[in-house]
Design a protein around this motif. Structure first.
Motif, PDB file in Angstrom:
ATOM      1  N   ASN A 158       0.879  -1.165   0.000  1.00 42.69           N
ATOM      2  CA  ASN A 158       0.000   0.000   0.000  1.00 42.69           C
ATOM      3  C   ASN A 158       0.918   1.216   0.000  1.00 42.69           C
ATOM      4  O   ASN A 158       1.531   1.532   1.019  1.00 42.69           O
ATOM      5  CB  ASN A 158      -0.918   0.003   1.215  1.00 42.69           C
ATOM      6  N   GLU A 159       1.037   1.860  -1.144  1.00 43.37           N
ATOM      7  CA  GLU A 159       1.982   2.957  -1.284  1.00 43.37           C
ATOM      8  C   GLU A 159       1.582   4.177  -0.458  1.00 43.37           C
ATOM      9  O   GLU A 159       2.435   4.962  -0.055  1.00 43.37           O
ATOM     10  CB  GLU A 159       2.163   3.309  -2.758  1.00 43.37           C
ATOM     11  N   ALA A 160       0.314   4.345  -0.158  1.00 47.01           N
ATOM     12  CA  ALA A 160      -0.147   5.482   0.638  1.00 47.01           C
ATOM     13  C   ALA A 160       0.258   5.343   2.105  1.00 47.01           C
ATOM     14  O   ALA A 160       0.567   6.332   2.766  1.00 47.01           O
ATOM     15  CB  ALA A 160      -1.654   5.649   0.523  1.00 47.01           C
ATOM     16  N   THR A 161       0.249   4.107   2.607  1.00 49.39           N
ATOM     17  CA  THR A 161       0.542   3.877   4.028  1.00 49.39           C
ATOM     18  C   THR A 161       1.884   3.195   4.266  1.00 49.39           C
ATOM     19  O   THR A 161       2.319   3.087   5.408  1.00 49.39           O
ATOM     20  CB  THR A 161      -0.553   2.998   4.666  1.00 49.39           C
ATOM     21  N   ASN A 162       2.517   2.697   3.205  1.00 44.32           N
ATOM     22  CA  ASN A 162       3.767   1.931   3.276  1.00 44.32           C
ATOM     23  C   ASN A 162       3.593   0.609   4.037  1.00 44.32           C
ATOM     24  O   ASN A 162       4.552   0.055   4.559  1.00 44.32           O
ATOM     25  CB  ASN A 162       4.908   2.759   3.868  1.00 44.32           C
ATOM     26  N   VAL A 163       2.375   0.108   4.114  1.00 46.61           N
ATOM     27  CA  VAL A 163       2.105  -1.179   4.755  1.00 46.61           C
ATOM     28  C   VAL A 163       2.283  -2.277   3.718  1.00 46.61           C
ATOM     29  O   VAL A 163       1.833  -2.151   2.572  1.00 46.61           O
ATOM     30  CB  VAL A 163       0.688  -1.218   5.362  1.00 46.61           C
ATOM     31  N   THR A 164       2.937  -3.361   4.136  1.00 49.84           N
ATOM     32  CA  THR A 164       3.154  -4.501   3.247  1.00 49.84           C
ATOM     33  C   THR A 164       2.534  -5.759   3.849  1.00 49.84           C
ATOM     34  O   THR A 164       2.447  -5.898   5.070  1.00 49.84           O
ATOM     35  CB  THR A 164       4.651  -4.737   3.000  1.00 49.84           C
TER      36      THR A 164
END
Length: 153
Positions: A38-44
């Motif tokens: 998730n590029e908006a939150t940097n969650v992988t």
């Protein structure tokens, strides 16, 4: 049914939450089936897919928390109960379970990784390329075929 049949419903579910999906992502000598960013939150999120063998999926997935914020094992809905019967294994390392049948449903929640190595996560993200990205067509089907060990067609 093949493992690759689980990819489209999984990607469809997670793309609605803002994730881009990449298939067969290398982590040292291993391959993560699906790596979501998730590029908006940097969650992988790292997901190991198996049709029936939850033990093998668990063994493979339990090293993924060094590279992803959350880790799941994804299985077809009709077989996920086999893993749920042993959820203590998953709970001990923070791995969640996804039931897949037309969409991915979280049946056991993953815990945020406590052993994430940011440099490993960053390295994986930097090495993602468009050829690895899972793209669905307008009807929700895969636009390319994926094979084990990072190969695609």
């Amino acid at each position: 049914m093949k493992e690759t049949d689980l990819i489209a419903p999984l990607v469809k579910t997670y793309s609605k939450m803002g994730y881009r999906a990449f298939a067969e992502v290398q982590l040292s000598s291993r391959w993560i089936d699906i790596f979501l960013v998730n590029e908006a939150t940097n969650v992988t999120v790292a997901i190991e897919l198996k049709l029936t063998d939850w033990k093998k999926a668990y063994k493979q997935a339990k090293v993924y928390p060094i590279a992803a914020d959350y880790v799941y094992v994804g299985m077809p809905e009709q077989y996920v109960h086999r893993a749920l019967d042993h959820c203590d294994y998953f709970e001990n390392v923070g791995i969640g379970l996804l039931s897949i049948n037309g969409k991915a449903v979280e049946v056991f929640e993953a815990q945020k990784s406590s052993i994430l190595v940011e440099d490993v996560k960053k390295g994986i993200i930097e090495n993602l390329n468009p050829e690895m990205e899972v793209i669905l067509d307008d009807d929700g089907f895969l636009t390319k075929t994926f094979y084990p060990c990072g190969r695609f067609k």
